[in-house]
Structure formats: C-alpha cells, structure tokens
Design a protein around this motif. Sequence first.
Motif, PDB file in Angstrom:
ATOM      1  N   LEU A  96      20.085 -60.475   1.988  1.00 15.50           N
ATOM      2  CA  LEU A  96      20.222 -60.362   0.621  1.00 15.50           C
ATOM      3  C   LEU A  96      20.840 -61.485   0.225  1.00 15.50           C
ATOM      4  O   LEU A  96      22.371 -61.578   0.413  1.00 15.50           O
ATOM      5  CB  LEU A  96      20.519 -58.870  -0.092  1.00 15.50           C
ATOM      6  N   LEU A  97      20.429 -62.393  -0.391  1.00 12.26           N
ATOM      7  CA  LEU A  97      21.413 -63.335  -1.181  1.00 12.26           C
ATOM      8  C   LEU A  97      21.888 -63.267  -2.293  1.00 12.26           C
ATOM      9  O   LEU A  97      21.470 -62.078  -3.102  1.00 12.26           O
ATOM     10  CB  LEU A  97      20.402 -64.779  -1.081  1.00 12.26           C
ATOM     11  N   GLU A  98      23.066 -63.863  -2.774  1.00 10.40           N
ATOM     12  CA  GLU A  98      23.591 -63.911  -4.044  1.00 10.40           C
ATOM     13  C   GLU A  98      22.620 -63.729  -5.386  1.00 10.40           C
ATOM     14  O   GLU A  98      23.075 -63.195  -6.314  1.00 10.40           O
ATOM     15  CB  GLU A  98      24.830 -64.618  -4.373  1.00 10.40           C
ATOM     16  N   ASP A  99      21.518 -64.201  -5.248  1.00  8.24           N
ATOM     17  CA  ASP A  99      20.579 -64.452  -6.387  1.00  8.24           C
ATOM     18  C   ASP A  99      19.753 -63.367  -6.621  1.00  8.24           C
ATOM     19  O   ASP A  99      18.771 -63.337  -7.370  1.00  8.24           O
ATOM     20  CB  ASP A  99      20.108 -65.802  -6.503  1.00  8.24           C
ATOM     21  N   GLY A 100      19.409 -62.368  -5.342  1.00  6.60           N
ATOM     22  CA  GLY A 100      18.876 -61.299  -5.304  1.00  6.60           C
ATOM     23  C   GLY A 100      17.547 -61.417  -4.685  1.00  6.60           C
ATOM     24  O   GLY A 100      17.104 -60.596  -4.223  1.00  6.60           O
ATOM     25  N   SER A 101      17.606 -62.768  -4.027  1.00  2.85           N
ATOM     26  CA  SER A 101      16.536 -63.078  -3.375  1.00  2.85           C
ATOM     27  C   SER A 101      16.653 -62.852  -1.807  1.00  2.85           C
ATOM     28  O   SER A 101      17.887 -62.386  -1.466  1.00  2.85           O
ATOM     29  CB  SER A 101      15.970 -64.708  -3.271  1.00  2.85           C
ATOM     30  N   SER A 102      15.526 -62.528  -0.913  1.00  5.79           N
ATOM     31  CA  SER A 102      15.788 -62.123   0.285  1.00  5.79           C
ATOM     32  C   SER A 102      15.261 -63.469   1.269  1.00  5.79           C
ATOM     33  O   SER A 102      14.657 -64.364   0.835  1.00  5.79           O
ATOM     34  CB  SER A 102      14.775 -61.024   0.650  1.00  5.79           C
ATOM     35  N   ALA A 103      15.863 -63.464   2.490  1.00  5.75           N
ATOM     36  CA  ALA A 103      15.656 -64.430   3.441  1.00  5.75           C
ATOM     37  C   ALA A 103      15.725 -63.393   4.967  1.00  5.75           C
ATOM     38  O   ALA A 103      16.263 -62.392   4.693  1.00  5.75           O
ATOM     39  CB  ALA A 103      16.653 -65.336   3.668  1.00  5.75           C
ATOM     40  N   TRP A 104      15.460 -64.096   5.956  1.00  2.86           N
ATOM     41  CA  TRP A 104      15.445 -63.487   7.302  1.00  2.86           C
ATOM     42  C   TRP A 104      16.154 -64.557   8.265  1.00  2.86           C
ATOM     43  O   TRP A 104      15.966 -65.835   8.284  1.00  2.86           O
ATOM     44  CB  TRP A 104      13.870 -63.373   8.011  1.00  2.86           C
ATOM     45  N   LEU A 105      17.099 -63.823   8.886  1.00  6.26           N
ATOM     46  CA  LEU A 105      18.000 -64.460  10.096  1.00  6.26           C
ATOM     47  C   LEU A 105      17.378 -63.795  11.470  1.00  6.26           C
ATOM     48  O   LEU A 105      17.316 -62.870  11.731  1.00  6.26           O
ATOM     49  CB  LEU A 105      19.426 -64.091   9.975  1.00  6.26           C
ATOM     50  N   SER A 106      16.628 -64.643  11.819  1.00  4.92           N
ATOM     51  CA  SER A 106      15.828 -64.350  13.249  1.00  4.92           C
ATOM     52  C   SER A 106      16.853 -64.604  14.205  1.00  4.92           C
ATOM     53  O   SER A 106      17.426 -65.680  14.527  1.00  4.92           O
ATOM     54  CB  SER A 106      14.386 -65.412  13.459  1.00  4.92           C
ATOM     55  N   GLU A 107      17.022 -63.639  15.445  1.00  2.00           N
ATOM     56  CA  GLU A 107      17.789 -63.677  16.787  1.00  2.00           C
ATOM     57  C   GLU A 107      16.742 -63.560  17.682  1.00  2.00           C
ATOM     58  O   GLU A 107      16.343 -62.390  17.881  1.00  2.00           O
ATOM     59  CB  GLU A 107      18.935 -62.407  16.522  1.00  2.00           C
ATOM     60  N   THR A 108      16.534 -64.719  18.334  1.00  2.00           N
ATOM     61  CA  THR A 108      15.791 -64.455  19.584  1.00  2.00           C
ATOM     62  C   THR A 108      16.302 -65.380  20.807  1.00  2.00           C
ATOM     63  O   THR A 108      16.494 -66.489  20.866  1.00  2.00           O
ATOM     64  CB  THR A 108      14.204 -65.476  19.415  1.00  2.00           C
ATOM     65  N   ASN A 109      16.635 -64.523  21.830  1.00  2.00           N
ATOM     66  CA  ASN A 109      17.211 -65.059  23.114  1.00  2.00           C
ATOM     67  C   ASN A 109      18.599 -65.403  22.693  1.00  2.00           C
ATOM     68  O   ASN A 109      19.410 -64.787  21.849  1.00  2.00           O
ATOM     69  CB  ASN A 109      16.415 -65.949  23.757  1.00  2.00           C
ATOM     70  N   ASP A 110      19.016 -66.770  22.798  1.00  2.00           N
ATOM     71  CA  ASP A 110      20.394 -67.229  22.385  1.00  2.00           C
ATOM     72  C   ASP A 110      20.177 -68.305  21.165  1.00  2.00           C
ATOM     73  O   ASP A 110      20.893 -69.117  21.078  1.00  2.00           O
ATOM     74  CB  ASP A 110      20.910 -67.946  23.463  1.00  2.00           C
ATOM     75  N   ARG A 111      18.960 -68.061  20.439  1.00  2.00           N
ATOM     76  CA  ARG A 111      18.866 -68.949  19.204  1.00  2.00           C
ATOM     77  C   ARG A 111      18.878 -67.858  18.181  1.00  2.00           C
ATOM     78  O   ARG A 111      18.321 -67.066  17.997  1.00  2.00           O
ATOM     79  CB  ARG A 111      17.724 -69.777  19.564  1.00  2.00           C
ATOM     80  N   PHE A 112      19.085 -68.673  16.778  1.00  2.00           N
ATOM     81  CA  PHE A 112      19.082 -68.075  15.614  1.00  2.00           C
ATOM     82  C   PHE A 112      18.530 -69.032  14.773  1.00  2.00           C
ATOM     83  O   PHE A 112      18.304 -70.149  14.748  1.00  2.00           O
ATOM     84  CB  PHE A 112      20.651 -67.764  15.236  1.00  2.00           C
ATOM     85  N   ALA A 113      17.605 -68.713  13.707  1.00  2.00           N
ATOM     86  CA  ALA A 113      17.033 -69.325  12.624  1.00  2.00           C
ATOM     87  C   ALA A 113      17.168 -68.559  11.264  1.00  2.00           C
ATOM     88  O   ALA A 113      16.862 -67.389  11.358  1.00  2.00           O
ATOM     89  CB  ALA A 113      15.664 -69.775  12.860  1.00  2.00           C
ATOM     90  N   PHE A 114      17.049 -69.111  10.274  1.00  2.00           N
ATOM     91  CA  PHE A 114      17.170 -68.611   8.759  1.00  2.00           C
ATOM     92  C   PHE A 114      15.984 -69.168   8.116  1.00  2.00           C
ATOM     93  O   PHE A 114      15.778 -70.358   8.188  1.00  2.00           O
ATOM     94  CB  PHE A 114      18.287 -69.058   8.076  1.00  2.00           C
ATOM     95  N   THR A 115      15.187 -68.353   7.767  1.00  2.00           N
ATOM     96  CA  THR A 115      13.833 -68.516   7.064  1.00  2.00           C
ATOM     97  C   THR A 115      13.792 -67.841   5.872  1.00  2.00           C
ATOM     98  O   THR A 115      14.181 -66.639   5.696  1.00  2.00           O
ATOM     99  CB  THR A 115      12.673 -68.577   7.954  1.00  2.00           C
ATOM    100  N   ARG A 116      12.646 -68.301   5.205  1.00  2.00           N
ATOM    101  CA  ARG A 116      12.053 -67.490   3.832  1.00  2.00           C
ATOM    102  C   ARG A 116      10.532 -67.486   3.598  1.00  2.00           C
ATOM    103  O   ARG A 116      10.181 -68.626   4.263  1.00  2.00           O
ATOM    104  CB  ARG A 116      12.653 -68.141   2.639  1.00  2.00           C
ATOM    105  N   LEU A 117      10.112 -66.525   3.405  1.00  2.00           N
ATOM    106  CA  LEU A 117       8.529 -66.452   3.329  1.00  2.00           C
ATOM    107  C   LEU A 117       8.257 -67.480   2.251  1.00  2.00           C
ATOM    108  O   LEU A 117       8.609 -67.469   1.256  1.00  2.00           O
ATOM    109  CB  LEU A 117       8.004 -64.673   2.778  1.00  2.00           C
ATOM    110  N   GLN A 118       7.118 -68.255   2.505  1.00  2.00           N
ATOM    111  CA  GLN A 118       6.597 -69.317   1.802  1.00  2.00           C
ATOM    112  C   GLN A 118       5.371 -68.826   1.117  1.00  2.00           C
ATOM    113  O   GLN A 118       4.340 -68.104   1.647  1.00  2.00           O
ATOM    114  CB  GLN A 118       6.109 -70.535   2.530  1.00  2.00           C
TER     115      GLN A 118
END
Length: 612
Positions: A96-118
Amino acid sequence: MNSSSSYLLHTSCPSCGAEIGIRSATAVTAVCGYCHSVLLVNQNKLLQSGRHSAVLNDLSPLQIGTTGKWQGKSFILIGRIQVHYEAGLWNEWHALLEDGSSAWLSETNDRFAFTRLQPASAGEEKLPEFSSLKVGKTFFKYQSRWYAVADIHKTSRGQYVAEGELPVSLPNSETALVADCRNGLSFITLDYSSGQQQPEVFAGRGVTLKSLKLQNTRRKEQIRSQAGYVKGRTKRGKCPSCGGEILWVSGVTDYVLCQYCHGQMDMSEDAALQKNISEKREWYERQLTIKIGSKARINNEDWWVLGAMILVELPVQIAFPDVPLYVQVMREETEEEDSLGWTEYLLYSPRKGFLWLLELENNQWAMSSTLEDWPILNGPLQPLDLKREDIPFLYDYAAHVMYAAGAFYWQVAPGDRMYYIDYGCKAHKLSTTLTDNEQSWSVVSTIPASLVAAWFQNDKNISIKAKPLERDKAVEIVREHQGIKAKDFNADNIRKWSRQTFINSLFNIYNPNFWIALFVVLNLPVIFIILVGGPADYDYGIDAVLVFIFAFSLLSTVPKLKTRQLNKTRKYNIYIAAILLIAFTWIDYAAHETDTNSSGGHYYSSSGRWHK
C-alpha cells in the motif's frame, strides 16, 4: 502507521473474534492472523467465506508491516499471496503506497520485482498467447519496448494461500499460467490465469531489497519463534526411503534430495515427507570438497552451504536441440569427449541472500550472483552494452545434473539440463542460463583458491589446497564482484579485466601461459639469435624454430587435458608439462647447436629472419 487510527476499518473477525484492521480502501479479501479464516470485505463488514488459509513460514526477510520506499513513495506491506506449485512457490506481497494506491512486490527464488497492474488498452500491441511463449526464443513488443521471457509458471495444481489484506479475491486451487518477462531494467508479468486470450499485465522493474530502504523486516528472534529456526541454521533428519541423514535449512526451500539414495522429498511443512522416488539409484559416490551445512565467513557475514550439485557438460545439440544458436563456434565434440564437469554450491546469508560458489577442475573456483537488472537485449540471447554494441561472445555449452544433495530454492533432480552462454572475458563473465521454463542472467567471476580457503578457514572439516588469502585482499575481490552489473560489460572494462587475467595467469602453474612464459624465458638465447639473423643460406635456426613451435603447441594443451574424474587436481598434467619443458628446452638448444655448427659458426646475418 501501526496504530488503530491508521485503519479505515477496525472490527472483529466473525469467526474467532480477534481484532482485525483494514488499511486499504480497495481491500477485497482479508485473512485473520489468528484463525486464518479467509474473509470477504463488503460494505465495511467482514463476511466469512468458509475457507481457511495459512502461508508457509519461510525465511523471507519481509513480513506484514514492513515499510520502505519505491519510486520516491513510502509503502507498507499489508498482504501476501503465496502460490504453491509443483516446482516450488513464490510470494506476491501487496504494498500500500502513501497515495492509497496498490503495488505488488514479487519474491521468486532469489529475485524481487516491484510491479503495478496496467490498465487494458485496445491500442496496445497484441501480446503473444501463453502456449507460444518459449524461453530463449520469444521476443515481443509491449509499450514500445521489447521483452524476452524470463520465467514460465504453468501448473494445474496451484494452491493459493494468503495473509493480511488483498485488493483481489483469493483464487481457489486452479491452473496458474504466469510468465515473467524482462529487458534491461524493465520487468513485466503476464497473467493468463483468468482464461482470457490476452493476459493481465503487471509492469515495473526488478529491485534489490537494499534499494527499498526497508524497515521493520523480520529479525532472527521472530524467525526463531515463528518458524522455529534461526536463519541459516541447518536442520537434521532421516531420509524416509533409505534412513540416511539429510540436512536442510528450514523455510528457505521446499525440496531436498537425499545424498545417499537420491530420494526426493517435499520439506514445505518442515517434515521429510516422501514425494517421489523415481530417479535412478545410481549416483556419483563422490565426496564433496565442501560439506552441506558448512559455514563460510565472507566479508564479515555468515553464509551457510545449503546444497551442492555436480554437473557434466553435454553437447548443446543433445541437451537443447531447439535453441536457436547464433554463436560463432560450431561444436562437433561427442558426448564422451565433452565430459568436463564442475560442482556448484548454493550459499545463503540471512542479510545478503544467495550466492553460488563454483568448483572447477584443477582447484579453480568462481563465484556467481544472479542479476536483478538484465542487460539490454537485442534478442533473447543477444546482450548489448550501453552503446548498443554487442558484448563479446565467449562460448556456449550445455550440462546436465549428475548428482545433487541438500536444499535449493527450486526443484532440482539428476538429469535436469541447462544451457549456458557466456559473454565478456574469463575474469568476469556475463552469463545467461536457460532451462525449459526459465532464463536468468548472472555475473560470474573467477576467484583464487586462496580466497575460498580464507572463507572456510575456521572449518576444520574443509581442506582447500591453498594458503588463505589475507583479509584485505579477500574483501577487495568480493566487493569487486558484487559491484559488477550488466551495464559494466563494455569494451574498456573487458580489455582491463583481460589484461589482469593474463598477468595473473603467468603465476598460475595450472595455466598454460605459465609454462609458455617459462619456456620462452629458458630459451631466450636461442630465440634472440633466431630473430636477429642467420647464415646466408637460410638454413640456420630452422630446426630450433620447429622444435620451439612444437613445444609451444604441446605446452598450450597439456595443462588443459580433460579427465573423467570430476574436480580432482590433475597433478599428472603438471608433471607432464614440467617434463616437456625440460625435454624441449634441451632439444631446442641441441638443435640450435647443430644448426650453428653446420653453418660454420656464423651467428648473425642481415637476412634469414624468421617470420610467422
């Protein structure tokens, strides 16, 4: 941020009565942290769904309530979806971001990625169908940028569990059709699970946890109370098939292979449950140089050896006949001739994550780190530097797993095949690894055996044939490796690394350059006379030159002779090189003396110089 005043909805669980706070205005689903009931958020009320959900207690540093910054905005993790499938699991953290919007922090194996639904757009390029996606082949365009396929997750037995609050409904166990795609800094996830021909798109970029400036991450004490084991501590048990002792790290991985019978076990609930004993009972009875469960001290951090696997090289055409090879070298070796092998150790640090240690032949070593940011690609297998020029190709090869034991963050079994392409130079390589469903990019750095000896010098059960490197030099080598990213592979750096490698090779008896340089030094008088001149009849020095060329060729080959015994120091190759060095030096001087006598003792001439 954790006080009740930060909640939009503060109520009780309709199942057990525990207090529940809802932070997000877009929350659709919430999971009670006490009874694990899956609750539906409807008009400021929580309704029971009849489902229960409990995530696996793993060793992720993340937790509900972890805060940080992404793209200049503060965020807090308020929920998690954990997807279990045949080859492992992955986490999707709801931020949950400070502006009230949502994002996803993906954790797969030893890698991470931050994404948002387009948002869906009719004007966008048509994305490929899921069935057409191929690792190492597919290269498609989305929003003016090209992407290669990094991971393909396809399962008909996916299980979705969750905690916290989510902006979506928790799916039932169903088919999961998801693909992660990358190019340079860009990252997108294509989710075809809804059954639609065109997928949902989540766009963002790969990240490191350090870059997120995280706060309120899990501590060792929390992990001890929640999972029962401190990060990095090994757990012992008995193989349910053969009774042999097995070691694994609780919560880091789902799958363990018994080193005695090759039994494959599912450790997802911290119990050695037999999953599948279908692999051949034949395995390499070979003692690993580094024991599973050993501890290394690397730059003031503790690292534990989770697993080890032995790989043997295969011809590319046999392992991956469908890979579209564009490389310059055509391979003609047979499988028997191309039987080089090496061992890979998976190391884990509670603070730093994962690191691969590679044990090659002749006591040669390398370390490898998976890259969060991919290189800029001109195709799935064609990396470019920042000037959009090709990064120099080194070689490609394939291998299959002959033996594996311990724990890994994905399912590994004997017989698994990988395809590799290396770019750059020997000192530091930009390497891509492909399996049927995954592609990754790594930095691989050659390291001296003395560095490995320094890491494990406090472990009396490990013997590395080298004197431990002094601390300052060891720290410098590791920092150089950790500081190299894909963007650093440019012409200037590669030339610099190559020069350093050549200089270092002159002092390594396992490198042919050492023997060539020593031969040249010992034969300098003969070489000087050959280069300066000879008799008028041009016969002077020819025999000595032929001997020199023949010796040069042999000494370039001997230290690299292949052997079927994996990772054994091949001292006999060094003995052969030493004998050849002495013999051909003697022959070279004898040939020179014969040529000199036959030419009347004339040593110099303005003509007769030898040219290649």
